[in-house]
Design a protein around this motif. Structure first.
Motif, PDB file in Angstrom:
ATOM      1  N   TYR A   1       0.890   4.171   1.935  1.00 11.68           N
ATOM      2  CA  TYR A   1       0.462   4.969   3.036  1.00 11.68           C
ATOM      3  C   TYR A   1       0.849   6.503   2.725  1.00 11.68           C
TER       4      TYR A   1
ATOM      5  N   VAL B   1      -5.974  -3.149   4.882  1.00 14.42           N
ATOM      6  CA  VAL B   1      -5.291  -1.885   3.979  1.00 14.42           C
ATOM      7  C   VAL B   1      -6.556  -0.783   4.015  1.00 14.42           C
ATOM      8  N   ASN B   2      -7.667  -0.899   3.246  1.00 15.96           N
ATOM      9  CA  ASN B   2      -8.573   0.123   3.432  1.00 15.96           C
ATOM     10  C   ASN B   2      -9.962  -0.597   3.125  1.00 15.96           C
TER      11      ASN B   2
ATOM     12  N   ARG C   1      -5.418  -0.355  10.364  1.00 10.25           N
ATOM     13  CA  ARG C   1      -6.083  -1.371  10.120  1.00 10.25           C
ATOM     14  C   ARG C   1      -5.270  -2.610  10.369  1.00 10.25           C
TER      15      ARG C   1
ATOM     16  N   PRO D   1       0.651  -1.267  -0.086  1.00  8.69           N
ATOM     17  CA  PRO D   1       0.009   0.237  -0.128  1.00  8.69           C
ATOM     18  C   PRO D   1       0.736   1.260   0.045  1.00  8.69           C
TER      19      PRO D   1
ATOM     20  N   SER E   1      -5.748  -9.602   3.262  1.00  9.83           N
ATOM     21  CA  SER E   1      -4.946  -8.671   2.164  1.00  9.83           C
ATOM     22  C   SER E   1      -5.315  -9.315   0.876  1.00  9.83           C
TER      23      SER E   1
ATOM     24  N   ARG F   1     -10.941   4.271   0.821  1.00  7.92           N
ATOM     25  CA  ARG F   1     -10.057   3.865   0.160  1.00  7.92           C
ATOM     26  C   ARG F   1      -8.539   3.996   0.377  1.00  7.92           C
ATOM     27  N   THR F   2      -8.479   5.172   1.219  1.00  6.06           N
ATOM     28  CA  THR F   2      -7.129   5.758   1.758  1.00  6.06           C
ATOM     29  C   THR F   2      -6.440   4.764   2.615  1.00  6.06           C
ATOM     30  N   PRO F   3      -5.477   4.047   2.129  1.00  4.58           N
ATOM     31  CA  PRO F   3      -4.663   3.077   3.241  1.00  4.58           C
ATOM     32  C   PRO F   3      -4.538   3.745   4.586  1.00  4.58           C
ATOM     33  N   ASP F   4      -4.994   2.769   5.542  1.00  4.12           N
ATOM     34  CA  ASP F   4      -4.962   3.301   6.838  1.00  4.12           C
ATOM     35  C   ASP F   4      -3.924   2.215   7.652  1.00  4.12           C
TER      36      ASP F   4
ATOM     37  N   TYR G   1      -9.270  -1.424  -3.866  1.00  2.00           N
ATOM     38  CA  TYR G   1      -9.726  -2.017  -2.339  1.00  2.00           C
ATOM     39  C   TYR G   1      -8.486  -3.131  -2.244  1.00  2.00           C
ATOM     40  N   ARG G   2      -7.768  -3.098  -1.167  1.00  2.00           N
ATOM     41  CA  ARG G   2      -6.520  -4.365  -1.097  1.00  2.00           C
ATOM     42  C   ARG G   2      -6.782  -5.232  -0.040  1.00  2.00           C
TER      43      ARG G   2
END
Length: 349
Positions: free
Chosen positions: A21, A137-138, A153, A19, A114, A147-150, A132-133
């Protein structure tokens, strides 16, 4: 754990499918926290699975691996976990009874959060957002926020995996996996399904065999519990390396996020980060092989991941399609076997 030790050697290499980030510092903080968390599995359990996989590779046992392509955070209820386990127990007992060989049961469970993607972005109606991963990830919702990688998580993945493994251990050692429960695993299914009725007939045969053994004075403890191992794709290397520990017995590195981890078709580059990471850990390792795999590719992967040709160390997961597997697979098996390697060959449905 030393986050700058051998388990981080992959950081100097290209890492596919990671991702993007937006806040690297937030990711570093999460990884540091994860490195302090307790292991999800133990090194001795991974060793036990490696021994079991060696029997599979020698043709003395059968591997049953099943579960979700991608787990979800909202699917970790007791009923959902029990139903997955029930299906695998049913399949395992049928295979054991029919083939008269031990069945090694491995779940794609407690970590399969994942997903590799063919494209890093997705476009809908002129709007482009990260793909979407997976829940690790999101989020699935097609919004910028979701959809922003966090990196937080990753912690949710750890806790969801811990909850799942806790319940699986309870089911497999607390009486639910007792062979005398063989009827209970099928109660809902049997009411309306011809397959279920066939299973119920088999369950009656197993009951009769158990009753006979008990009447003869044999009542093995092995019938009351079951060995069940966890596995997932080691896709997110920050997470996997944060959960890599030095085994106090041997001084070797183990990825304690699962008993077995695998490398996907999209991440098995010989000069890539995933192969480097897997080469450093003692867990049983799987590698997916697609239709473009050559014998030289397979042999090079052997040299990197199983240089000592240790049975049980490496599993090749074949995913080639019914139209190609007859042409591609025999040569791979022939060349790998000729190299002296004893690997397990597994089909990926």
């Amino acid at each position: 754990m030393n986050l700058h030790g051998p388990s981080r050697s992959w950081q100097s290499l290209p890492a596919a499918q990671q991702p993007d980030y937006p806040d690297p510092q937030a990711l570093r903080e999460v990884v540091a926290d994860l490195a302090s968390y307790p292991p999800l599995v133990f090194a001795g359990e991974a060793d036990q699975l490696r021994t079991r996989m060696a029997a599979v590779a020698r043709g003395e046992a059968f591997l049953l691996q099943g579960g979700d392509c991608a787990e979800a955070f909202d699917a970790v209820s007791a009923d959902q976990i029990r139903d997955k386990l029930k299906t695998l127990l049913q399949m395992g007992v049928v295979l054991t009874y029919a083939a008269s060989v031990p069945v090694v049961k491995v779940g794609r469970i407690a970590g399969q959060y994942s997903k590799p993607r063919s494209s890093p972005t997705e476009t809908r109606d002129g709007v482009t957002l990260p793909s979407y991963r997976g829940d690790s990830v999101n989020g699935q919702a097609f919004t910028e926020a979701a959809r922003t990688p966090d990196p937080q998580r990753l912690k949710r993945m750890y806790h969801a995996s811990a909850s799942t493994l806790n319940l699986v251990r309870a089911f497999t050692t607390g009486g639910y996996a007792d062979l005398r429960q063989v009827h209970a695993w099928n109660q809902d299914f049997v009411k309306s399904s011809p397959s279920g009725r066939r299973y119920e007939a088999l369950a009656r045969e197993i009951d009769n065999a158990l009753n006979f053994m008990q009447a003869c004075g044999a009542d093995p403890e092995e019938f009351r519990t079951v060995e069940f191992f966890s596995s997932h794709e080691a896709l997110l290397l920050d997470y996997e390396s944060a959960l890599t520990r030095v085994d106090s017995r041997t001084g070797r590195l183990y990825d304690v996020s699962a008993h077995m981890v695998w490398i996907g078709e999209r991440t098995r580059q010989l000069d890539g980060a995933h192969v480097e990471f897997a080469s450093k850990i003692r867990n049983p390792i799987g590698v997916k092989l697609g239709p473009t795999t050559t014998p030289d590719d397979a042999l090079a992967l052997l040299d990197r991941l199983d240089p000592d040709r240790e049975p049980g160390r490496l599993t090749f997961v074949v995913r080639m399609g019914a139209d190609k597997v007859r042409d591609k697979l025999p040569e791979l098996v022939e060349k790998v076997t000729a190299s002296g390697a004893v690997v397990a060959w597994v089909t990926d449905p």
